[in-house]
Design an enzyme around this catalytic site. Structure first.
Site, mmCIF file in Angstrom:
data_model
loop_
_atom_site.group_PDB
_atom_site.id
_atom_site.type_symbol
_atom_site.label_atom_id
_atom_site.label_comp_id
_atom_site.label_asym_id
_atom_site.label_seq_id
_atom_site.Cartn_x
_atom_site.Cartn_y
_atom_site.Cartn_z
ATOM 1 N N CYS A 190 0.862 -0.985 0.289
ATOM 2 C CA CYS A 190 0.181 -0.415 0.228
ATOM 3 C C CYS A 190 0.421 1.440 -0.186
ATOM 4 C CB CYS A 190 -0.644 -0.110 0.899
ATOM 5 S SG CYS A 190 -0.347 0.274 2.865
ATOM 6 N N HIS A 231 -6.000 5.587 10.672
ATOM 7 C CA HIS A 231 -6.878 5.559 9.524
ATOM 8 C C HIS A 231 -5.412 6.288 8.316
ATOM 9 C CE1 HIS A 231 -10.181 5.218 11.203
ATOM 10 N NE2 HIS A 231 -10.168 6.269 12.431
#
Lengths: 342, 342, 342, 342
Positions: free
Chosen positions: A142, A218
C-alpha cells in the site's frame, strides 16, 4: 468478460471483490476464505451478493453452523476463472500458487508475498507494459503503491533523480485486534523496503528512507524529498498532481488536517466502507528545499491498491495493451477523478 | 408528508438528514450550516442531494468561493418546514429556539442542550407518550439513549429497581482534531449525568455510575449492574435483548471483540458511513452478581440517536399516537432489526 | 555563586530547578508558581526542598488550604536573584519581563515566547558567544534544541549546506489532560517553525521541513536529510555523534526500538522523573541518499532543553566566556556523557 | 538477614530487586536473567549495584560482548539464597520450580503462573497467615492485588458480601513494543479472572466482573460496586481508605484526573522509575447505589505488587508471624503511608 476470483476475503480481499464487481468488462465469479470471519458474516447479512468458496473443505461445518451458504471449494473456484486476485495472508499466496499452476491460471499477488512468487513486480501507472501477458504478477504494498503514484507523476513530467522518504506508518487497520502499538513510536532499520521496492519498479531513481510506526489506524503519511532533474516550484508540482486521477490535492485550510480528516470525508461522501482509492497531497506542505521539492502525502492503506490490482488484471489478460487506456478504464469504472470535473 | 429541516450539518446533523430522507412519511426540505465545512464540501461533491441553507448570511461569500450552491438562509428554511431537528453545538440550539418560536415551529434538540430548552426530555422507547404534540423536545445524549434502550427493555419485562453503570467513554469521533486525549484515562465526578438523565426519563429506577474517558473513537462501552424485581438468569436476559429491534446481541466467539469490531462490521455491511443504529450486547459478558444481572453494551455514538430522533418527530407531530406503532415505522424505514429475520 | 530563580513550576520549570540545583557554581534561590498544582503538591510531599514563591498573591489562601508553605511573592524572588529562568506558559513571560526590567535582572525565556522578548535567540552549542552578557535570552524549543545539537555537531566537522526535516511530534506530555489527539495524524503547514528557527541560529544553513503530530507522549522523532559540504559516510557520521556528550547513539538491535524504549531506559537508569537530557540517534537509520546523509533522532521533550538553559545562565552571567568550557561544566554537573567513558 | 534472589529482571523483577534492597532485614544476593536486555544494560550503566547471574549459560557470550559482568549462573544464585522471587514470564516459573526444589529453597511466583505452581495463593493484607512457613507461594496479579486491598479494607471494617467490578485495563506498560492495542476497546468473557481470584483469597465474598482492555499504559482503573453487610456512607468509606497505608485517597479537584496524573505525580515526587506502590481511590467517585457502595480505584500495574511480595517473603520465611507486624515492616522500609503523617 474476464472471469475473476478473489482468494482471501479480508481487508484487501473484500475491497478487491467490490472493485472487480464495478469493472464492466470483468465478472466476479466468487470469493474464497477459510472460515466464517466477520467479513464473511457481513457478506451473509447482506444476502450473499458474491458466491463464497471455501479454502479449507474441512471447515465446511463451521460455515453450516453459521448459516452461510457455500458454493464450492477454492479448487472449484480456480477452475471457473481466468485470473485470481490472491489477497491471502503473507506466505499463503506462495502455497496457493501451486493450485493456480495446476490449472494454468493467471494470478496476481499482493505486497506481502515475496517478490520471487511472481514473474513481474507491478504498478499500474509506473510499469504497466511489464505486466502484459504475464502469468504471475505481484503488486506493490500500500505505501509503495501510493508513493510511486506521486513520484511517477513528477518523474514523467520533469524527471526524478533521487528521493529520500519518511514513512509515518499507521500500525493497524480500524477493527484490528491482532496487532497494535500503544503510546509508542517504533523506528525501523533504514532503508525501508518501500524505498527498495520503488527502485525495483523505477530503477532510474535512487531511493532511500526511514519508516516510523505510529499508533493510529487511518492512513499512512509520507514525506518525500525529491531531487528533480530541473528546478521546479510549488505551482508546477501542484499542476501535475492536480491532473492525476489517482491523486487528490487537499488543503489544510479547507479542513483536511490529516489522515483522519480524509477518512471522515470519505465516509461523508458515502463511499462504501468509507474508503478512498486516491492518495492525497496536502497542498500547504509543498516546499522547495534548495533545488529539491518536499511534500507530504496520505495513503489510505485499506483501499489504495485496488485500482492498481484492476490494472494488473488488464495487463495480465492483455485486455488493453496501452498503459493510459488501461488505467483510464479502471479509473472510469471505479469513479476516480470525478472531483476533477468540477 | 411531514416537512423536516435539519439545522447543524455536523456528525449528528448529517446522519439525521440521511435518516429523515429514509422515512417515507417525511420530507427532508433542507439542511443548514454556518460555513463550508468538510461535511458541506462532501455534500457538494455528492452533487447536493440535499438543499443547503446558511445560518450566517454574512458567510455567503465563503460558500460561493468554494462553489457550493446555497438555497437560502436558516430563516428561510424554518419557514418551509413543520419541524426542525436542531443538531448545532451545545448552547446554539437555545439561541435558535427564538427563531423557531417566531414562526411557531416545532423543534427537537439534542443531548448537548440544557434540559430547560424543551418541554419534555424524550426517549422513543421509554417515554414516547410524553412527547405527543409537544412543541419542544430534547433527546437524551448518545450514551443515555443506548443505555435506556437496554434498561427499558429489561424493565418492561421484569422490572428494574436500580442500576450502577460504568461508562467507558470514547473521547472523540473519527476525524475529530478539536478534542482528544492521549495515553490517559480520565475519571469524572460521580454520579455521571447519564445516570441522572436515566432517572429523569425512568423515574422509578435508582441509577448512579462512574464515567471514565478513554482515548479511542469507535463507540462507548457501558457495563451495567442492574437489580431486577425478580430473579432472572442469562438465558432470559438474552431472550429479551434478542427480541429488541434496536439491540443486537453479538458474540466474542464470532469475532465481535469490542467497539472496533462493530465499527468494522458496519463498514463491511456497506452501511452508509459505516454507521450502526443499534447498540450491541456482548453475549459472553452477561453474568449474575447475586440477584443482580451484569452485562456490557456498545454504543455507536455517531448514529445511535438517529432512530429516537425519528421517533421524536412522530411524537411531536402526532404522526402516531401509539408508541410501538411509531417505533416500528422508524425501524422499518431505517432497516433496523432485519438481521432478526434470519 | 550565581543566584537563580525559576518562575513557572510546570513540566519544564521543575526540571530547570532540579538542573540548577545540580550546578555547583549556582544557587537555586527558589521557584514561583500561581496555584497549588500537582507539581507544587509533590514539592510539599517531598518536604519543600525548594522555597516556593507565589506569582499571584491573591491565591495565598489556596496554598494555605493545601498546607503548602510560601516564602514570599514572585516580586520578592526576583529581588533575591541574579537571573531568572522563566518557564511560564507562552505569553506570560513577556508580561513578567516588565518585572525583571524593574529590578534590572537578567532573564532567560523558553521557546514558547516570541523571539522579540529577548536580545538573542540562544543555543548552548551553536551560538554560545552571542549570549555573552546579554540581559534577555530566549532558548530554542525542545525540537529545535535537539535538532540543532545534531546538525551543529556535523556542521562543525564537515559543514552542512541544507537540511530537510520531518518532525514526528509527540502531541502531549505524560499526564497532560488539557491537550491531546486521538487516533489521528495531524499535518502542519510547511515549513515548520523549527526549520525557520534553525536558520535563525545557524544562518548559513538552508532548512525546511514538515511536521506531523502523533498521538503519543514519549519523545519526538525527527528524520533529517542533510546536505554536507563534502561526501561523508555512515561511519564518519557515527564517529562525530559518538563524541558528543549530549548525543547518545543507540541501536535498534540492542532493544532501543523508538521513543518509548528510551523513556523506559531512562526510568530503569534511575534518572529522576525518568528523564533523559540527551537526544538519541538510532544507529541503523543512518543512510546515504546520494551525497546527502539521512538519519533519525529522538527528542525527550520534557528534559532536553535543561542543559542549554544552564549554558544560557553561564553566557548571560559571563560565568565562562569560552563555549566549550561552559558546556563542559554544564555537562559535568548534569552527569552527561558518562556513558561515553565506558 | 534473609537472603533473597530475584529471577527474571524485567518490569516486575527490577522493582522486586529494588524493593528487597530497601528491606533492612533482607539481603539481595543477586538477580538473574537470560540475555542482555535493556534492563540489564541499564544495570550496567548504573555500575552494577546488583550482581547478575545468567539463566542460560550458553548466552554468556552475549553478555561479554555487551561488556556486562556476570557473577555466575542461575543455579549458582539459587544455592546462595534462602528464597527466590520468581518474576519470569508466565510458564517459566513452573519450570524453574524444579531447580528450587532440587536445592530445597522457598520461592514466590507471580500472578502469571498457574495456581497449582504454589502451595498457597497469597495476599499480604488479606491472607498473610496462610503463607506462613510455606515453601511455594503465588502472588495475585496486579489488578487483583490492588482490588483486594480496597475490598479487604472495607471487609475488615463492615463486612462485604458481594462485589461487581469493571476493570478498565491498561493494555501495555510504557516501553512495551511486543504487545499493544490501537484505537480499540476489547471486551473479555465474564467473569474476569480477577473476580475469581478474589474469591479464592476471600472465599466469603461473591465476586464477578467484566474486563475491558484500553489502549493506554499508565495504570488500570477499576470501578467496584460493593454490597456491605450494613449500610455505609461516603464519609465512613473515606475514613477507612484514609487509614490504609497502601491506599491513597486523591481528589479530582486537586488535579488527580486519572491514571496519567498519578504517574506524573509519582515522577514529580522523585520516586525511582516514577513508580507508585499505592493504589489510589478517587474521592469524588464514591457514591451510594442503594445500599451498595460504588467507587473507582487506580492500579499502578508496574509497582503495585512489590509490597505484597515483600510480605510474602516475611510469611514464607516466618520472619513475622503477625500479619499487621509484617505489613507494617514492609510499609516502613518502602516508605509507604508517609503522606498520611501530614
Amino acid at each position: 468478460m474476464v472471469k475473476v476470483g478473489v482468494v482471501g476475503y479480508g481487508v484487501i480481499g473484500q475491497r478487491l471483490a467490490d472493485g472487480v464487481a464495478l469493472q464492466e468488462d470483468m465478472e466476479l465469479v466468487g470469493v474464497a476464505d477459510v472460515s466464517p470471519t466477520l467479513a464473511v458474516r457481513a457478506l451473509k447479512e447482506k444476502g450473499m451478493p458474491y458466491d463464497l468458496y471455501i479454502a479449507v473443505p474441512e471447515n465446511k461445518e463451521l460455515f453450516d453452523k453459521a448459516g452461510i451458504p457455500v458454493s464450492g471449494t477454492l479448487e472449484d473456484l480456480v477452475q471457473k476463472v481466468d485470473v485470481i486476485l490472491d489477497a491471502t495472508s503473507a506466505g499463503v499466496g506462495a502455497r496457493n500458487k501451486e493450485l493456480y499452476k495446476k490449472y494454468n491460471k493467471k494470478a496476481i499477488f499482493q505486497g506481502g508475498e515475496k517478490n520471487d512468487v511472481a514473474d513481474v513486480f507491478f504498478h499500474g501507472y509506473a510499469n504497466y507494459e511489464k505486466g502484459l501477458g504475464k502469468q504471475f504478477l505481484k503488486l506493490t504494498s500500500c505505501n509503495t503503491t501510493g508513493l510511486i503514484r506521486a513520484v511517477d507523476c513528477l518523474d514523467r513530467e520533469v524527471g526524478i533523480e533521487k528521493v529520500a522518504i519518511t514513512i509515518i506508518r499507521r500500525v493497524a487497520d480500524p477493527g484490528d485486534y491482532h496487532r497494535g502499538l500503544t503510546n509508542a513510536l517504533q523506528v525501523d532499520k533504514a532503508p525501508n523496503h518501500q524505498a527498495v521496492d520503488l527502485m525495483t519498479i523505477m530503477p532510474h531513481v535512487d531511493a532511500t528512507g526511514i519508516l516510523v510506526h505510529t499508533p493510529v489506524t487511518h492512513g499512512h503519511i509520507i514525506t518525500v524529498v525529491a531531487t528533480p532533474k530541473r528546478e521546479i516550484g510549488k505551482e508546477e508540482v501542484l499542476k501535475y498532481f492536480n491532473q492525476h486521477p489517482r491523486i487528490r490535492v487537499v488543503r489544510l485550510a479547507d479542513g483536511f488536517l490529516g489522515n483522519a480528516s480524509l477518512f471522515r470525508y470519505a465516509r461523508d461522501l458515502g463511499n462504501p466502507r468509507g474508503d478512498m482509492y486516491e492518495i492525497a497531497v496536502f497542498e500547504e506542505t509543498i516546499v522547495n528545499s534548495g533545488k529539491d521539492i518536499m511534500f507530504a502525502i496520505n495513503i489510505p492503506q485499506e483501499a489504495v491498491v485496488i485500482p492498481e490490482n484492476m490494472d494488473a488484471i488488464r495487463a495480465a489478460m492483455e485486455m488493453q495493451t496501452d498503459r493510459l487506456e488501461a488505467v483510464a478504464l479502471t479509473n472510469k469504472y471505479l469513479g476516480m477523478g470525478k472531483w476533477m470535473e468540477k
